[in-house]
Design a protein around this motif. Structure first.
Motif, PDB file in Angstrom:
ATOM      1  N   MET A 119      69.654  25.155   2.930  1.00  0.00           N
ATOM      2  CA  MET A 119      68.810  25.677   4.010  1.00  0.00           C
ATOM      3  C   MET A 119      69.671  26.376   5.063  1.00  0.00           C
ATOM      4  SD  MET A 119      65.553  25.896   4.838  1.00  0.00           S
ATOM      5  CE  MET A 119      64.618  24.531   4.129  1.00  0.00           C
ATOM      6  N   HIS A 120      70.790  25.756   5.442  1.00  0.00           N
ATOM      7  CA  HIS A 120      71.720  26.403   6.384  1.00  0.00           C
ATOM      8  C   HIS A 120      72.125  27.786   5.873  1.00  0.00           C
ATOM      9  CE1 HIS A 120      73.313  22.216   7.868  1.00  0.00           C
ATOM     10  NE2 HIS A 120      72.143  22.529   8.397  1.00  0.00           N
ATOM     11  N   LYS A 121      72.482  27.828   4.590  1.00  0.00           N
ATOM     12  CA  LYS A 121      73.035  29.066   4.025  1.00  0.00           C
ATOM     13  C   LYS A 121      71.989  30.170   3.979  1.00  0.00           C
ATOM     14  CE  LYS A 121      76.224  31.567   2.115  1.00  0.00           C
ATOM     15  NZ  LYS A 121      75.475  32.808   2.319  1.00  0.00           N
ATOM     16  N   GLU A 159      65.290  25.374  -6.959  1.00  0.00           N
ATOM     17  CA  GLU A 159      64.603  26.392  -7.750  1.00  0.00           C
ATOM     18  C   GLU A 159      64.515  27.677  -6.942  1.00  0.00           C
ATOM     19  OE1 GLU A 159      60.198  27.461  -9.416  1.00  0.00           O
ATOM     20  OE2 GLU A 159      60.768  25.322  -9.462  1.00  0.00           O
ATOM     21  N   ILE A 160      65.126  28.733  -7.450  1.00  0.00           N
ATOM     22  CA  ILE A 160      65.182  30.012  -6.755  1.00  0.00           C
ATOM     23  C   ILE A 160      63.969  30.845  -7.166  1.00  0.00           C
ATOM     24  CG2 ILE A 160      66.551  32.102  -6.375  1.00  0.00           C
ATOM     25  CD1 ILE A 160      69.024  30.436  -7.170  1.00  0.00           C
ATOM     26  N   GLN A 161      62.956  30.857  -6.317  1.00  0.00           N
ATOM     27  CA  GLN A 161      61.707  31.526  -6.659  1.00  0.00           C
ATOM     28  C   GLN A 161      61.685  33.006  -6.289  1.00  0.00           C
ATOM     29  OE1 GLN A 161      58.447  29.234  -4.995  1.00  0.00           O
ATOM     30  NE2 GLN A 161      58.544  27.781  -6.684  1.00  0.00           N
ATOM     31  N   ASP A 162      62.692  33.438  -5.551  1.00  0.00           N
ATOM     32  CA  ASP A 162      62.750  34.826  -5.090  1.00  0.00           C
ATOM     33  C   ASP A 162      64.196  35.281  -5.203  1.00  0.00           C
ATOM     34  OD1 ASP A 162      62.951  37.164  -3.503  1.00  0.00           O
ATOM     35  OD2 ASP A 162      61.284  36.546  -2.230  1.00  0.00           O
ATOM     36  N   ASP A 163      64.432  36.435  -5.836  1.00  0.00           N
ATOM     37  CA  ASP A 163      65.810  36.934  -5.999  1.00  0.00           C
ATOM     38  C   ASP A 163      66.509  37.136  -4.660  1.00  0.00           C
ATOM     39  OD1 ASP A 163      65.707  36.872  -8.745  1.00  0.00           O
ATOM     40  OD2 ASP A 163      65.173  38.996  -8.958  1.00  0.00           O
ATOM     41  N   LYS A 164      65.725  37.365  -3.607  1.00  0.00           N
ATOM     42  CA  LYS A 164      66.318  37.520  -2.281  1.00  0.00           C
ATOM     43  C   LYS A 164      67.012  36.237  -1.848  1.00  0.00           C
ATOM     44  CE  LYS A 164      67.071  39.834   1.531  1.00  0.00           C
ATOM     45  NZ  LYS A 164      68.047  40.944   1.535  1.00  0.00           N
ATOM     46  N   TRP A 165      66.495  35.073  -2.283  1.00  0.00           N
ATOM     47  CA  TRP A 165      67.124  33.801  -1.944  1.00  0.00           C
ATOM     48  C   TRP A 165      68.524  33.723  -2.552  1.00  0.00           C
ATOM     49  CZ3 TRP A 165      62.726  29.695  -3.092  1.00  0.00           C
ATOM     50  CH2 TRP A 165      61.600  30.014  -2.314  1.00  0.00           C
ATOM     51  N   LEU A 166      68.668  34.252  -3.754  1.00  0.00           N
ATOM     52  CA  LEU A 166      69.987  34.269  -4.395  1.00  0.00           C
ATOM     53  C   LEU A 166      70.936  35.188  -3.636  1.00  0.00           C
ATOM     54  CD1 LEU A 166      71.709  33.222  -6.729  1.00  0.00           C
ATOM     55  CD2 LEU A 166      70.814  35.105  -8.137  1.00  0.00           C
ATOM     56  N   ASP A 167      70.424  36.311  -3.156  1.00  0.00           N
ATOM     57  CA  ASP A 167      71.240  37.200  -2.321  1.00  0.00           C
ATOM     58  C   ASP A 167      71.718  36.465  -1.072  1.00  0.00           C
ATOM     59  OD1 ASP A 167      70.779  39.254  -4.122  1.00  0.00           O
ATOM     60  OD2 ASP A 167      69.150  40.149  -2.953  1.00  0.00           O
ATOM     61  N   TYR A 168      70.840  35.691  -0.466  1.00  0.00           N
ATOM     62  CA  TYR A 168      71.217  34.930   0.729  1.00  0.00           C
ATOM     63  C   TYR A 168      72.299  33.898   0.403  1.00  0.00           C
ATOM     64  CZ  TYR A 168      67.083  36.720   3.273  1.00  0.00           C
ATOM     65  OH  TYR A 168      66.152  37.510   3.898  1.00  0.00           O
ATOM     66  N   LEU A 169      72.174  33.236  -0.749  1.00  0.00           N
ATOM     67  CA  LEU A 169      73.196  32.252  -1.134  1.00  0.00           C
ATOM     68  C   LEU A 169      74.560  32.904  -1.326  1.00  0.00           C
ATOM     69  CD1 LEU A 169      71.234  30.023  -3.688  1.00  0.00           C
ATOM     70  CD2 LEU A 169      71.969  29.384  -1.387  1.00  0.00           C
ATOM     71  N   ASN A 170      74.566  34.140  -1.807  1.00  0.00           N
ATOM     72  CA  ASN A 170      75.822  34.846  -2.065  1.00  0.00           C
ATOM     73  C   ASN A 170      76.315  35.658  -0.877  1.00  0.00           C
ATOM     74  OD1 ASN A 170      76.512  34.200  -4.868  1.00  0.00           O
ATOM     75  ND2 ASN A 170      74.596  35.245  -5.394  1.00  0.00           N
ATOM     76  N   TYR A 171      75.541  35.683   0.198  1.00  0.00           N
ATOM     77  CA  TYR A 171      75.914  36.481   1.367  1.00  0.00           C
ATOM     78  C   TYR A 171      77.233  35.951   1.959  1.00  0.00           C
ATOM     79  CZ  TYR A 171      75.277  39.153   5.692  1.00  0.00           C
ATOM     80  OH  TYR A 171      75.435  40.039   6.729  1.00  0.00           O
ATOM     81  N   PRO A 172      78.189  36.836   2.268  1.00  0.00           N
ATOM     82  CA  PRO A 172      79.498  36.367   2.756  1.00  0.00           C
ATOM     83  C   PRO A 172      79.400  35.717   4.128  1.00  0.00           C
ATOM     84  CG  PRO A 172      79.347  38.768   2.900  1.00  0.00           C
ATOM     85  CD  PRO A 172      78.136  38.310   2.144  1.00  0.00           C
ATOM     86  N   VAL A 173      80.212  34.691   4.332  1.00  0.00           N
ATOM     87  CA  VAL A 173      80.232  33.974   5.613  1.00  0.00           C
ATOM     88  C   VAL A 173      81.673  33.793   6.067  1.00  0.00           C
ATOM     89  CG1 VAL A 173      78.123  32.713   5.029  1.00  0.00           C
ATOM     90  CG2 VAL A 173      80.334  31.652   4.591  1.00  0.00           C
ATOM     91  N   LYS A 174      81.808  33.478   7.350  1.00  0.00           N
ATOM     92  CA  LYS A 174      83.106  33.142   7.919  1.00  0.00           C
ATOM     93  C   LYS A 174      82.952  31.805   8.641  1.00  0.00           C
ATOM     94  CE  LYS A 174      84.568  37.959   8.513  1.00  0.00           C
ATOM     95  NZ  LYS A 174      84.931  39.036   9.490  1.00  0.00           N
ATOM     96  N   THR A 175      83.209  30.728   7.923  1.00  0.00           N
ATOM     97  CA  THR A 175      83.090  29.377   8.453  1.00  0.00           C
ATOM     98  C   THR A 175      84.290  28.557   7.978  1.00  0.00           C
ATOM     99  OG1 THR A 175      81.929  28.450   6.556  1.00  0.00           O
ATOM    100  CG2 THR A 175      80.568  29.506   8.241  1.00  0.00           C
TER     101      THR A 175
END
Length: 331
Positions: free
Chosen positions: A158-160, A312-328
């Motif tokens: 959820m954070h990601k 369960e990834i019901q929307d491909d956009k959710w996968l994009d969000y999981l792969n979105y680069p972060v700086k933490t």
């Protein structure tokens, strides 16, 4: 009890000081609190602030996920104890950029109550605040700290996702709608080999015999649903995935993300053995995760054990969000 600490009552402030001084490029302390905020405040301009928090002892959650692309701030309560409303409110004010603030709250009575009180304080200052209560633990319906299912390692997904959405300019209403869609698709279950020892208590939350394990424990050493003799990793995986399948009805036509999470004292060697067995078991369902993480993300101080989250990834956009680069610090 053997721990690398000074005074047990100073564990949280000394930990927060150590984190902020070690990683000033990511986080800084909000003065007068044990909350941390993104160091790159200018980058938060015109963005919804995403905050989370809870009792300490689950590191790197939550402060380790504060930074670009993920959380805007995290509030660190005392060990296994909810942060106070005034500290949460300080974090709300620190990240408010005029677009509102969204709070990710784990389902524990103290957290739910105190984050709600902070939301009320913010409303008096006309700061729009919305929230989601994460209840991903499928092991038990009620536990020592909660009415309903507990919020555990699935909270990291959820954070990601919400952090990436906020970074890309989603509105407060859009983030709330996204959170509500994501939540029912995240499920977690754990197994423990030993309990956590709270430094201020000085003894483990429960005692297991040398050859015992407990299924379904919570992240505060709350009881699970069954104790039995320890089994090989493959048989632990059969139990946990069996419970997740009962809940989620695993389907090869769907996409899944997988999080294998160490509880604090489980070596990475064992986590990777477990992950290998998880992947082999998922293959029997003709499932290959579209996203995978293995490591210590939502710990329970020094608990030996592991949790397994499927999303369960019901929307491909959710996968994009999981792969979105972060700086933490910790992702």
């Amino acid at each position: 009890m053997k721990k690398i600490i000074n005074d047990p009552h100073d564990v949280v402030p000394e930990m927060v000081d150590g984190m902020t001084r070690s990683y000033p490029q990511y986080i800084e302390k909000i003065e007068g609190t044990e909350a941390v905020v993104r160091a790159d405040k200018a980058s938060m301009k015109d963005r919804v602030g995403i905050i989370s928090g809870g009792g300490s002892g689950h590191e790197p959650t939550h402060a380790g996920f504060v930074g670009e692309g993920m959380l805007s701030a995290a509030v660190c309560g005392q060990v296994f104890t909810s942060p106070t409303p005034d500290q949460i409110y300080a974090a709300i004010k620190a990240v408010n950029q005029g677009k509102g603030v969204f709070m990710v709250v784990k389902n524990y009575s103290g957290d739910v109550m105190n984050f709600d009180m902070a939301k009320d304080l913010a409303s008096m200052d006309n700061i729009p605040v919305k929230s989601i209560v994460v209840d991903d633990d499928i092991a038990v319906e009620n536990s020592l700290y909660t009415q309903g299912r507990r919020g555990v390692a699935g909270t990291i997904f959820m954070h990601k996702i919400l952090g990436a959405a906020a970074e890309q300019g989603s509105s407060l209403d859009e983030i709330e709608a996204l959170a509500k869609k994501v939540l029912p698709n995240i499920k977690t279950i754990a197994v423990a080999l030993s309990a956590a020892t709270n430094p201020e208590v000085g003894k483990p939350g429960f005692i297991l015999k040398e050859d015992e394990i407990e299924y379904g424990v919570g992240i505060h050493s709350e009881p699970g649903y069954r104790r039995e003799k320890i089994k090989p990793s493959k048989e632990l995986v059969d139990e946990l995935i069996g419970k997740l399948n009962d809940e989620m009805h695993l389907d090869s036509s769907k996409k899944y993300a997988c999080l294998i999470n160490g509880m604090g004292a489980t070596p990475l060697m064992e986590q990777y053995i477990f992950s290998n067995d998880v992947l082999n078991k998922l293959e029997t369902f003709d499932i290959e995760p579209s996203f995978m993480k293995v490591g210590n993300y939502m710990t329970s101080i020094d608990m030996a054990g592991i949790s397994l989250t499927l999303f369960e990834i019901q929307d491909d956009k959710w996968l994009d969000y999981l792969n979105y680069p972060v700086k933490t610090i910790a992702w």
